[in-house]
Design a protein around this motif. Structure first.
Motif, PDB file in Angstrom:
ATOM      1  N   UNK A   1      41.667 -18.317 -79.109  1.00 40.54           N
ATOM      2  CA  UNK A   1      42.684 -17.330 -78.781  1.00 40.54           C
ATOM      3  C   UNK A   1      42.741 -16.195 -79.802  1.00 40.54           C
TER       4      UNK A   1
ATOM      5  N   UNK B   1      54.226 -20.117 -94.605  1.00 35.13           N
ATOM      6  CA  UNK B   1      54.877 -20.788 -93.465  1.00 35.13           C
ATOM      7  C   UNK B   1      56.185 -20.115 -93.035  1.00 35.13           C
TER       8      UNK B   1
ATOM      9  N   UNK C   1      46.731 -18.703 -88.134  1.00 34.16           N
ATOM     10  CA  UNK C   1      46.561 -20.150 -87.993  1.00 34.16           C
ATOM     11  C   UNK C   1      45.103 -20.556 -88.127  1.00 34.16           C
TER      12      UNK C   1
ATOM     13  N   UNK D   1      43.479 -22.454 -80.421  1.00 35.74           N
ATOM     14  CA  UNK D   1      43.994 -21.414 -81.321  1.00 35.74           C
ATOM     15  C   UNK D   1      42.856 -20.546 -81.845  1.00 35.74           C
TER      16      UNK D   1
ATOM     17  N   UNK E   1      49.364 -12.751 -80.963  1.00 32.04           N
ATOM     18  CA  UNK E   1      48.069 -13.347 -81.329  1.00 32.04           C
ATOM     19  C   UNK E   1      47.765 -13.252 -82.825  1.00 32.04           C
TER      20      UNK E   1
ATOM     21  N   UNK F   1      44.152 -20.652 -91.616  1.00 35.05           N
ATOM     22  CA  UNK F   1      44.734 -21.851 -92.245  1.00 35.05           C
ATOM     23  C   UNK F   1      43.928 -23.094 -91.906  1.00 35.05           C
ATOM     24  N   UNK F   2      43.468 -23.183 -90.630  1.00 35.46           N
ATOM     25  CA  UNK F   2      42.675 -24.344 -90.214  1.00 35.46           C
ATOM     26  C   UNK F   2      41.352 -24.376 -90.989  1.00 35.46           C
TER      27      UNK F   2
ATOM     28  N   UNK G   1      43.625 -27.077 -81.740  1.00 31.40           N
ATOM     29  CA  UNK G   1      42.879 -26.461 -82.835  1.00 31.40           C
ATOM     30  C   UNK G   1      41.811 -25.520 -82.294  1.00 31.40           C
TER      31      UNK G   1
ATOM     32  N   UNK H   1      49.496 -14.467 -85.069  1.00 27.50           N
ATOM     33  CA  UNK H   1      49.753 -15.814 -85.586  1.00 27.50           C
ATOM     34  C   UNK H   1      48.536 -16.702 -85.335  1.00 27.50           C
ATOM     35  N   UNK H   2      47.871 -16.508 -84.192  1.00 27.39           N
ATOM     36  CA  UNK H   2      46.652 -17.278 -83.919  1.00 27.39           C
ATOM     37  C   UNK H   2      45.606 -17.003 -84.993  1.00 27.39           C
TER      38      UNK H   2
END
Lengths: 270, 286
Positions: free
Chosen positions: A36, A224, A243, A33, A237, A246-247, A30, A239-240
């Motif tokens: 990153x 998703x 993500x 990401x 990156x 999303x986190x 977590x 996607x990082x």
């Protein structure tokens, strides 16, 4: 003694060490990401040579990301409403009814949750291809409703188990109609169960990948599915960045859930 | 109306309670139409396509490639289960006894990792474990290894990623089981002269074993049918059962074989859950 923290003896340090390591293990992806997503390296070199918000810029510049996020949101919202509504009725029936076969029905309702999703996905895919629901909004909603509903039934069911039905009966004796009593007495009393059902249903749909991969079409895909399709091409990156957002969204939901739980606890205490 | 008014109160209640069945209808119709029918339809196709008979199942059992996929699946699920239990048990134990603020912090970390989007977590492991990734670099930097290890696109990567996902499912139910153990039993053991190791192996572990077994079985079943993580971390050469089902349908458009593989997965899953219900008497699933 082994169940008293201050008297664990040598076990104490073993437990503390392992628990700390596991917590680091759980936090590693977590935190990694998130770091990153601000790194400048296209090749995901860590630690990054410099910091940048470029990947967030690319994420928001691509309309397909926003569009798929919006599709996910829309599907999850509709699924949440349907799941809580249908789940409330079903949980009420399983809790209050005396008809035969309640346990069989309960097991049937919960089966989509324990079955490997890929089995359901393939079966629904075949069925939807035949009846023309594949790649439609309705198809997505039905598929996600199937896996969200068990969460609603469990959450609302356990709230109903903890609710004293005689309060509802008292309302009826005072002249309320059965449904009036249910809506105005029972529903407020089990609101924490309904809220839990809503949160779990929302997340079940919002985070769902496998059903969505099969239901998606080139023009209709959820977030998703977009991440999945991008991941299969390369580890960009971007996607990082997605993500990380999303986190953050998950953390926000957790905080809201914790606050509501605290609020409802205080509300029920005299 | 007149009939309800003249009916005895007991009868009226009974009728109202049976009317409760009608409230399950929306859920029942949904499940029958979009769950039972499609699953039965798929099973039917597994014995009718391309021709009537069990040849799909025979091929599934008799072909070496498929046998290796079955072996891979059970191996990974077994290792992931064992690792989750061995790592998860001490954490659950700690959670059951930790003072409040620390316990809550650990809880929050577990819940956060569990609720974080599955793809986000899997993506993180793909990057962390790759040849030039942080894990390999750190190990080389520490002098543990001199060449990067292959940690992704193989079953090692799948095992790491899956253990990460499954840990909370072992830990969370186990906390409740350990908390429910009466500390007086352990005090009695200590008074009778048991040392702390004996207290653990003869009292705490046996008393928490039903919780361990239930959690292990749940993780094993979930791991057997997992799709996303094996597909992304395992690479194409190391397929697992769920991927095989998807492959048959998506790439090969072989509904007969896809249905047969799905049916095998379904039967194994339901059989293991039935075993759990029988041996541990868990009334409710989930």
């Amino acid at each position: 003694m082994l169940l008293d923290f201050d008297r664990l003896g040598p076990w104490k340090w073993v437990l503390i060490t392992i628990t700390t390591l596991v917590c680091l293990f759980l936090m590693l992806p977590i935190v990694f990401i998130a770091a990153l997503s601000f790194g400048s390296s296209q090749w995901l070199i860590f630690p990054p040579p410099a910091w940048t918000t470029r990947w967030y810029g690319e994420l928001f510049a691509d309309p397909r990301w926003l569009q798929s996020a919006f599709t996910s949101l829309k599907i999850a919202a509709i699924v949440t409403v349907l799941s809580v509504g249908i789940g409330f009725l079903a949980a009420l029936a399983l809790n209050r009814g005396t008809f035969a076969g309640r346990e069989v029905l309960r097991a049937l309702f919960l089966t989509p949750m324990i079955l490997p999703v890929v089995v359901l996905a393939v079966a629904l895919y075949a069925f939807f291809l035949k009846i023309g629901l594949n790649g439609t909004m309705l198809g997505f909603i039905i598929a996600h409703l199937l896996i969200a509903l068990p969460f609603s039934i469990i959450s609302i069911g356990s709230a109903l188990d903890g609710f004293d039905k005689s309060i509802e009966d008292a309302a009826i004796l005072c002249g309320a109609s059965p449904w009036e009593a249910r809506m105005r007495v029972t529903v407020p009393a089990i609101s924490h169960g309904l809220f839990g059902a809503a949160v779990f249903s929302f997340l079940a749909s919002w985070d769902e990948v496998v059903l969505a991969i099969f239901m998606a079409s080139p023009t209709l895909q959820t977030l998703p599915v977009k991440i999945w399709a991008t991941l299969r091409q390369d580890l960009t990156p971007v996607i990082a960045a997605a993500s990380t957002l999303l986190i953050l969204f998950t953390m926000l939901l957790m905080i809201i859930a914790a606050l509501v739980r605290r609020g409802s606890k205080q509300g029920t205490k005299p | 109306m007149a009939m309800t008014a003249t009916a005895a109160p007991g009868e009226r209640v009974a009728r109202r309670r049976n009317a409760a069945f009608a409230w399950t209808l929306p859920a029942l119709v949904l499940i029958l139409l979009f769950f039972v029918t499609p699953v039965l339809g798929l099973m039917l196709r597994s014995v009718t396509e391309p021709t009537l008979g069990l040849q799909n199942y025979a091929e599934l059992i008799g072909t070496g490639t498929y046998a290796r996929i079955f072996a891979n699946t059970f191996l990974v699920a077994g290792v992931v289960t064992a690792l989750s239990v061995v790592i998860g048990y001490p954490v659950a134990w700690a959670l059951a006894v930790l003072p409040r603020p620390w316990g809550q912090l650990v809880f929050a970390i577990i819940i956060l990792s569990m609720w974080t989007n599955l793809l986000a977590r899997t993506y993180a492991w793909m990057v962390l474990l790759q040849r030039t990734g942080v894990i390999n670099k750190t190990l080389i930097g520490l002098g543990v290894i001199d060449k990067p290890l292959a940690l992704v696109n193989n079953l090692v990567g799948v095992t790491i990623g899956m253990t990460y996902i499954m840990l909370p499912f072992v830990i969370l139910p186990l906390v409740g089981v350990i908390r429910a153990i009466d500390p007086a039993i352990l005090r009695a053991g200590a008074l009778c002269g048991a040392n702390s190791w004996q207290c653990f192996t003869r009292i705490l572990l046996p008393l928490s074993l039903p919780g361990v077994a239930a959690g292990a079985l749940m993780v094993f079943v979930m791991a057997l049918g997992y799709y996303v993580t094996p597909a992304l971390l395992g690479g194409t050469a190391n397929m697992m059962l769920a991927e095989m089902v998807a492959q048959f349908v998506q790439s090969l458009v072989n509904w007969g074989m896809g249905g047969a593989a799905a049916f095998v997965l379904l039967v194994v899953t339901l059989a293991l859950y039935a075993a759990q219900l029988r041996f541990f008497g868990t009334r409710r699933i989930g």
